[in-house]
Design an enzyme around this catalytic site. Structure first.
Site, PDB file in Angstrom:
ATOM      1  N   CYS A 408       0.806  -1.221   0.000  1.00 24.33           N
ATOM      2  CA  CYS A 408       0.000   0.000   0.000  1.00 24.33           C
ATOM      3  C   CYS A 408       0.843   1.277   0.000  1.00 24.33           C
ATOM      4  CB  CYS A 408      -0.999  -0.004   1.159  1.00 24.33           C
ATOM      5  SG  CYS A 408      -0.301  -0.447   2.745  1.00 24.33           S
ATOM      6  N   ASP A 532      -7.586   5.406  -1.305  1.00 23.40           N
ATOM      7  CA  ASP A 532      -7.200   4.184  -0.597  1.00 23.40           C
ATOM      8  C   ASP A 532      -6.453   3.221  -1.516  1.00 23.40           C
ATOM      9  OD1 ASP A 532      -7.028   1.907   0.913  1.00 23.40           O
ATOM     10  OD2 ASP A 532      -9.056   2.123   1.756  1.00 23.40           O
ATOM     11  N   HIS A 534      -5.629   0.240  -1.012  1.00 18.36           N
ATOM     12  CA  HIS A 534      -5.903  -1.181  -0.765  1.00 18.36           C
ATOM     13  C   HIS A 534      -6.947  -1.764  -1.702  1.00 18.36           C
ATOM     14  CE1 HIS A 534      -4.469   0.605   3.052  1.00 18.36           C
ATOM     15  NE2 HIS A 534      -3.711  -0.478   3.048  1.00 18.36           N
TER      16      HIS A 534
END
Lengths: 576, 411
Positions: A408, A532, A534
């Site tokens: 990430c 994000d 992820h």
């Protein structure tokens, strides 16, 4: 003399006027159609008028000098400026110039010595009034490697275009223009010379905020006419000329004439042919001038045309860069563009990587750009500040690389590098995980076994890589709890205002990218715009915004008892 | 019933002159195919090679019948290729005709022999892509005639399959009205020679030029009478549109037949991969000479009354490419290592196109004359290829101006 009944001035022009230096004056660039004069930009006059002239070559042929402005209250200064420009332009300027005085504060406007009013229009209003055509012609020039022969080659080409042995194919409506009259306009959907330009594109192109750009493909006639007095029907023959005094330098140059033409949506299709033809000639002379000037310094590489539409401009600016000249060597050329068009020198606008991204026919499988556009936060009385400019959304599983569970921060770093690339600060490619690891090993931060591993990195590593790869320094902030991240409101606000880069934040086991903040100074209420990394799915904007992979989050988003490190990359101010 | 082929009456008169007691007199069927009807413009006997005549103890140019086994596919194919070179775009060798006493279709062995000959012919015609020699359909025609019994039988043989279907054949007067489409290609090419000159280099450069021109022509947009029409429209519509546009009807002018000539223009898209591969986009080489290939080769095609715009445009393009291919090929063959390399300038004139009008129609075929050759040379080669003796007046000599007459700009 054209009768003007309405004057429009682009709002960004008025914004840029405010930053003008004392005593500045210059020419107004605009387009006149159907008794409306639209001012879309300006060029600042300076001692060297050639700079100003050069800059004018960077706009569409349909944008011309339509008036002048002065910072001073005395409108005569603007008038003098316009007269000088008319002389330089061989009276190609507009017959009823718009003159603006006192442009930094309380703008006064005059047409034909009569005070008039004007309307301010936004870029999207202009985009709904005008379209751009983008004509392209790819050719190979064969010539002796000398200025003289290159000019001869272009003269031959020009002759063909001038004698109208040229045609434009507009794929959007399958229209073929080989002249201005009905007989020479062919196409499906009942397009005739009296049709409007707006009939040439489909409904879906109309609602967009940006200019619609219609591609047009240049064709050259390769047959001769019968009805002329000259004899055309001759047996093809071969004439061979030997160079008895030794070899000469023969050059084959790959040339793409790529020109933008501004056209009003209600112009007739019949008028298009000559407009596109003039643009093509204009583009040819730009490419030719570039080749000739390259030869003057004894270099030669393909001239490439780049089109720019900076966020703060409402018209395309197109320049020619020689293919092998690196961006660093072109700083002077870029500086001229900034200065004459009145753009501040604090950030790059005309680097190659910033060229306008035309929507391509093939579906784009790369990462999404600015997926946060259009999302609202809704902090009561809050002040929103966002990432400035463009970035690509990098996340898990992209580039067919499985980094689920560990990559990430690498992805967040990739997003940051994409920002520096897209803003023109670097020409370096976005690094892969492996390249990031190699960089950390190279600078001695990690042992060599790190390369190829699945180890996490944090904010400090991100800052090291930015420093080492791009020469970008970062500021590191810390927060000892999730709640404390909520107290960073004013610092984040300041960061986005002055630097505008995406922020990488790492805490606990997770890394995120912060691309905006909405903060109410008095109530302390705060929301973060989070990108994000992820996300493991495909590049589907609906899913990404719908499921909150990019979205506004409140302070509860941060883990209560985790320790947070933030890496705030600093923009190299003044580097253009 | 299957397809129909039509040919002018006079061709039946031509065929009737042959009446071999045994075997067959064989020839080529030349014409233009279309969906429903094939339009035949010429039937011409294939000459028997001298060597075969000798073997059979016959005099040169004697006409006699041969069995199908004796008709050798290789000389049939050579003749078909030579004939095709002289055909305008849109015209092809469509098949074979046989004149004799016994119906060849009744004999299985004969049928498979015919198939072999036609297959070989197709292979040879396809060997030179720029000739566009193979007709668009995989079905080829075999026409059998027995003048004594006044018998005509026709089959269409599918070379890709195994079918052999009956086909209608009609000899009739004024069978077709042809539309003539003209164009002049603008040839202006400059080549910088990378080596000291040699005829091999010239040959290679000519070949590369030809490939380039052919690609450009194929990719280009074709207008007819300055109109860009849909591919499926009929060429005839051009005249209707012209009438509609002028809005006037010529009453009592006696000029009922409208001018059936059309001008074609080609527009080449300026796109495509550049031949320059270097990263700078520029290639610099030493040049030892410059070679100009310039001129205005003339193209002419004829299309039948039911031809579509697509068919007409393809015919124009193929005519241009075929014609340039043929003359450059003839020219390359005639190139010898020249010894005047000490002089500054050499002038090569490839053969020039002339046209020969076929009888009872406005359709013509081509011939290519080397400098110094005259109309009688064209008539001789026409007779050899199409088995017909014509007059000097039938040769259109001024289709193209000879290069010798052009005043050259000093370079």
């Amino acid at each position: 003399m054209p009768r003007i009944s309405k004057v429009l001035v682009a709002s960004d022009v008025i914004d840029r006027f405010k930053d003008l230096k004392d005593a500045a004056c210059g020419s107004l660039l605009g387009h006149f159609h159907d008794d409306t004069l639209a001012i879309v930009g300006f060029v600042i006059s300076d001692q060297e008028n050639s700079t100003c002239q050069n800059s004018l070559k960077c706009t569409s042929t349909e944008i011309r000098v339509c008036g002048a402005f002065t910072v001073d209250a005395d409108v005569q200064k603007a008038e003098a400026c316009f007269e000088m420009m008319s002389k330089l332009q061989n009276a190609k300027c507009f017959g009823s110039p718009l003159l603006l005085s006192n442009v930094r504060d309380d703008i006064q406007s005059y047409v034909n010595n009569v005070q008039t009013t004007f309307e301010t229009v936004s870029k999207s209003q202009l985009a709904s009034t005008f379209v751009y055509f983008r004509s392209k012609a790819e050719l190979t020039i064969k010539s002796e490697r000398s200025q003289q022969y290159i000019q001869i080659a272009f003269d031959d080409l020009r002759k063909k275009v001038l004698s109208e042995d040229v045609a434009f194919y507009i794929p959007s409506k399958n229209v073929f223009l080989s002249g201005p009259t009905n007989e020479k306009i062919f196409g499906g959907s009942g397009i005739t010379a009296d049709s409007r330009v707006k009939d040439l594109y489909s409904q879906s192109d109309r609602g967009s905020k940006d200019y619609a750009v219609l591609p047009s493909q240049v064709h050259l006639k390769m047959t001769k006419d019968f009805d002329q007095e000259d004899i055309h029907n001759t047996v093809p023959y071969v004439r061979q000329i030997r160079r008895l005094i030794g070899p000469f330098q023969s050059a084959k140059i790959c040339v793409t004439i790529d020109v933008m033409t501004l056209v009003h949506r209600t112009s007739s299709v019949g008028s298009l042919f000559s407009v596109l033809k003039n643009s093509l000639l204009h583009g040819m002379s730009k490419v030719e001038a570039n080749l000739v000037s390259q030869l003057a310094s004894d270099s030669l590489s393909a001239p490439e045309i780049y089109h720019f539409l900076p966020a703060q401009s409402s018209f395309f600016i197109s320049t020619v860069y020689a293919k092998t000249h690196p961006d660093v060597d072109l700083r002077k050329q870029r500086e001229q563009l900034h200065q004459t068009f009145g753009f501040p020198l604090d950030q790059p606008l005309f680097r190659r990587s910033q060229a306008y991204q035309f929507p391509s026919g093939s579906s784009n499988s790369g990462p999404l750009r600015n997926p946060h556009d259009g999302l609202n936060s809704g902090v009561k009385g809050g002040q929103v500040s966002l990432v400035k400019g463009q970035y690509n959304y990098h996340h898990y599983m992209q580039d067919r690389f499985d980094d689920n569970g560990w990559g990430c921060a690498y992805r967040s770093l990739q997003t940051i590098v994409s920002w520096f690339r897209l803003q023109g600060y670097t020409e370096k490619d976005v690094p892969t995980h492996k390249q990031i690891q190699e960089c950390l090993v190279k600078i001695g931060d990690k042992p060599s076994s790190f390369v190829g591993s699945r180890q996490w990195i944090g904010s400090t590593e991100v800052s090291f890589v930015l420093e080492s790869m791009l020469g970008v320094s970062s500021k590191i902030l810390t927060a000892s709890t999730g709640e404390e991240v909520g107290c960073l409101g004013s610092e984040l606000h300041y960061h986005f205002q002055t630097h505008g880069t995406p922020i990488m934040i790492g805490g606990g086991v997770l890394a995120h990218t912060i691309i905006g903040v909405d903060y109410n100074r008095s109530t302390g209420e705060i929301k973060f715009l989070i990108l994000d990394p992820h996300y493991t799915g495909g590049e589907d904007l609906g899913v990404i915004t719908g499921k909150g992979w990019v979205g506004w989050k409140d302070v509860k988003f941060w883990t209560k008892n985790a320790f947070y490190n933030l890496c705030l990359p600093l923009r190299p101010v003044g580097d253009i | 019933m299957g397809k129909l082929a039509v040919a002018d009456e006079h061709l039946w008169q031509y065929c009737k002159q042959f009446n071999p007691p045994k075997g067959y007199v064989a020839g080529l069927i030349v014409g233009q195919p279309s969906k429903a009807t094939d339009y035949v413009v010429r039937l011409g006997r294939i000459p028997i090679p001298l060597s075969v005549l000798k073997e059979h103890g016959k005099k040169p140019s004697e006409v006699y019948g041969l069995s199908l086994a004796e008709i050798n596919e290789s000389w049939v194919s050579v003749h078909a290729v030579d004939v095709t070179k002289m055909l305008h775009g849109g015209m092809w060798v469509l098949g074979l005709f046989l004149i004799g006493q016994s119906d060849p279709f009744e004999n299985q062995q004969n049928c498979s022999r015919l198939r072999t000959i036609l297959r070989h012919m197709r292979t040879e015609l396809k060997k030179i892509p720029l000739l566009y020699g193979d007709s668009p359909s995989s079905e080829k025609i075999v026409l059998y005639m027995n003048p004594q019994k006044n018998l005509v039988a026709c089959r269409s043989i599918d070379l890709d399959g195994s079918s052999m279907r009956p086909m209608d054949w009609k000899f009739q007067k004024n069978a077709v009205s042809w539309t003539q489409i003209d164009s002049i290609l603008d040839v202006q090419h400059v080549v910088h020679l990378k080596k000291e000159d040699s005829s091999k280099q010239i040959r290679n450069e000519l070949k590369m030029l030809l490939d380039g021109i052919s690609k450009q022509v194929q990719e280009s947009v074709c207008t007819l009478s300055n109109q860009l029409l849909g591919p499926d429209e009929l060429v005839e519509n051009i005249f209707k549109k012209q009438k509609g546009k002028s809005g006037k009807k010529t009453k009592g002018g006696g000029d009922d037949e409208p001018n059936k000539n059309v001008i074609a223009n080609l527009y080449m898209p300026l796109t495509g991969e550049s031949s320059v591969k270097s990263p700078s986009g520029v290639e610099v080489n030493n040049g030892y000479g410059i070679f100009y290939f310039v001129g205005g080769p003339v193209s002419r095609v004829f299309v039948n009354q039911k031809a579509t715009v697509e068919e007409a445009c393809q015919a124009v393009k193929q005519d241009i490419i075929r014609s340039i291919y043929v003359r450059l090929n003839m020219h390359s063959d005639s190139l010898v290592e020249d010894d005047d390399s000490g002089s500054r300038e050499t002038f090569h004139e490839p053969p020039r196109r002339v046209m020969i009008k076929l009888p009872a129609t406005n359709v013509s075929v081509s011939d290519y004359l080397y400098p110094g050759e005259g109309p009688e040379d064209a008539l001789n080669s026409f007779q050899e290829l199409f088995d017909l003796k014509l007059e000097i007046d039938d040769v259109e000599l001024d289709v193209e101006m000879p290069a010798g007459k052009i005043i050259l700009n000093p370079c």
